[in-house]
Design an enzyme around this catalytic site. Structure first.
Site, PDB file in Angstrom:
ATOM      1  N   PRO A 240       0.853  -1.193   0.000  1.00  0.00           N
ATOM      2  CA  PRO A 240       0.000   0.000   0.000  1.00  0.00           C
ATOM      3  C   PRO A 240       0.887   1.240   0.000  1.00  0.00           C
ATOM      4  O   PRO A 240       1.680   1.435   0.916  1.00  0.00           O
ATOM      5  CB  PRO A 240      -0.782  -0.124   1.319  1.00  0.00           C
ATOM      6  N   ASP A 417       6.183   2.766   1.111  1.00  0.00           N
ATOM      7  CA  ASP A 417       5.372   1.615   1.501  1.00  0.00           C
ATOM      8  C   ASP A 417       4.782   1.925   2.870  1.00  0.00           C
ATOM      9  O   ASP A 417       5.510   2.011   3.870  1.00  0.00           O
ATOM     10  CB  ASP A 417       6.259   0.371   1.549  1.00  0.00           C
ATOM     11  N   HIS A 418       3.460   2.069   2.938  1.00  0.00           N
ATOM     12  CA  HIS A 418       2.815   2.500   4.182  1.00  0.00           C
ATOM     13  C   HIS A 418       2.892   1.435   5.271  1.00  0.00           C
ATOM     14  O   HIS A 418       2.615   1.716   6.443  1.00  0.00           O
ATOM     15  CB  HIS A 418       1.351   2.852   3.896  1.00  0.00           C
ATOM     16  N   ARG A 419       3.275   0.210   4.930  1.00  0.00           N
ATOM     17  CA  ARG A 419       3.456  -0.810   5.956  1.00  0.00           C
ATOM     18  C   ARG A 419       4.658  -0.494   6.835  1.00  0.00           C
ATOM     19  O   ARG A 419       4.733  -0.933   7.986  1.00  0.00           O
ATOM     20  CB  ARG A 419       3.642  -2.183   5.310  1.00  0.00           C
ATOM     21  N   VAL A 420       5.605   0.254   6.275  1.00  0.00           N
ATOM     22  CA  VAL A 420       6.841   0.568   6.990  1.00  0.00           C
ATOM     23  C   VAL A 420       6.933   2.050   7.331  1.00  0.00           C
ATOM     24  O   VAL A 420       7.373   2.431   8.420  1.00  0.00           O
ATOM     25  CB  VAL A 420       8.076   0.166   6.139  1.00  0.00           C
TER      26      VAL A 420
END
Length: 445
Positions: A240, A417-420
């Site tokens: 995402p 990367d919005h996960r990180v």
């Protein structure tokens, strides 16, 4: 005994390679270590050396052919040596029956072969069936002596997981299609988008295809294009992302380049570019922002923080895009960065990179400024967690201390990367990078 020439597996992601050119003809002698042929791996050309001295007895796969890895493509041996007909003949792809029978398959007589150093231990019959069924022998567990793969091991081999492209999986999830019943048309039976669309009744009919034949041209994808398509799809559908943009006043960067260009040219013989300075500033800023320089572990459970910067640089070719890596970019001086970028770009353009030089990056820079692009959303180069898009520099009217002045302004586009990475983390990185570019002397201290 004849020695097999194998399509090498250069990297974990490589599934097939294309033969560019055989440098030897059948019947010619070759010395151990001499270049036998040239292949294209995932993205780079690679020379394959002869593992032993001898004569090229047989070429099974010819120039231009694409072959799965760990496949026999030729034989080396003594002059006049006869190769077993079954092993040397061209392989034919056979259709698998849709319904398995309860009867045990007829097993051909096994032949014991000596181990070829550095290769998978397998009998000729096992190799032949693996080629026919497009099975990677590295995935098969051998039941023979010292783990040698027997014919029965290949016949009994079954994939544990359905192979499916990210786009095909996404379409199947949305439309509620059961992937287990679909026969894939991709490599090793991978289910592709077209396979799912056929199940949904959205495939092209013969009538439509006939009416379009005269108006379209089908251009087969090169190996490089296939890998780019695969990796970009995986990145786009797995991470995402969002993109942050900021404007940078490039006045001081242009002034620094003008001041040092003659000195660097005299010392290195290379011309310094704006890109060189941006690469150096990016590397210095990344060390202060470990999350922007991070990646996610393969199991998705951990964030890997890198205490070094391996900076990938996107280089566009006529045939596709490569991202060669400059290792330890954060430790380089401006002169060293100029030398590193020039060297890696030159060898990329000439397809002289090794596979290792396309791996191990922690961050990527993609510059489209020379094409007049003012904004774009770059796609992350996995397993990186971010990528920086560099745009063109444009003279703009800006307010400086209450006065209107014309300044050379450039937009930086950071996709994360919005996960990180959260918005604040990405914004702080861009803030520090902007400072270094507007005050470039600071990164030289």
């Amino acid at each position: 005994m004849a020695t097999e020439v194998i399509m090498p597996k250069a990297g974990m992601d490589m599934q097939e390679g294309q033969i560019i050119k055989w440098y030897k003809k059948e019947g010619e002698h070759v010395e151990q270590g001499e270049v036998l042929l040239e292949i294209m791996t995932d993205k780079v050309n690679m020379e394959v050396e002869a593992e032993t001295s001898g004569y090229l007895l047989k070429i099974l796969k010819h120039d231009g052919e694409t072959v799965p890895v760990i496949t026999t493509i030729g034989y080396l041996g003594e002059k006049g040596e006869v190769i077993e007909a079954a092993a040397a003949s061209e392989t034919k792809v056979v259709e698998e029956k849709a319904v398995a029978t309860k009867e045990s398959p007829k097993v051909e007589k096994e032949e014991v072969v000596e181990e070829v150093k550095g290769k998978v231990r397998a009998t000729p019959a096992a190799r032949r069936i693996a080629r026919e069924r497009e099975i990677d022998l590295l995935s098969v567990k051998g039941s023979g002596p010292k783990g040698r793969i027997q014919q029965i091991d290949v016949l009994n081999y079954k994939e544990d997981v359905i192979k499916v492209s990210p786009l095909a999986r996404r379409i199947a999830e949305i439309e509620g299609v059961d992937l287990e019943g679909i026969v894939g048309s991709g490599f090793n039976g991978k289910v592709m988008k077209e396979d799912v669309l056929k199940v949904l009744g959205n495939g092209e009919t013969e009538e439509t295809a006939e009416t379009q034949d005269e108006r379209i041209q089908l251009v087969p994808m090169t190996n490089m294009r296939k890998i780019i398509a695969k990796r970009m799809s995986e990145s786009y559908f797995s991470a995402p992302t969002f993109t942050l943009n900021t404007e940078v006043d490039m006045t001081e960067v242009k002034a620094l380049r003008a001041k040092v260009k003659d000195m660097i040219l005299e010392e290195t013989g290379k011309k310094i570019t704006i890109t060189d300075i941006i690469m150096l500033a990016t590397a210095k800023a990344l060390i202060k922002h470990p999350l922007v320089n991070a990646s996610i572990s393969e199991d998705g459970e951990n964030i890997i923080l890198h205490k070094y910067v391996n900076l990938a640089m996107a280089v566009g070719l006529e045939s596709g895009l490569l991202t060669p890596v400059i290792e330890d970019a954060d430790k380089k001086s401006l002169t060293e960065m100029v030398l590193a970028t020039k060297d890696i770009v030159e060898r990329t353009m000439n397809m002289k990179l090794s596979p290792d030089e396309l791996q191990g990056s922690t961050f990527t820079v993609s510059n489209l400024g020379m094409y007049g692009i003012t904004h774009f959303n770059p796609i992350i180069n996995q397993p990186n967690s971010a990528i920086l898009g560099v745009n063109t520099t444009v003279d703009k009217v800006v307010a400086v201390n209450g006065e209107m002045k014309i300044k050379p302004m450039m937009t930086l586009s950071l996709t994360v990367d919005h996960r990180v990475i959260d918005g604040v983390v990405g914004a702080k990185f861009l803030q520090d990078l902007k400072y270094l570019l507007e005050n470039p002397v600071a990164m030289l201290i």
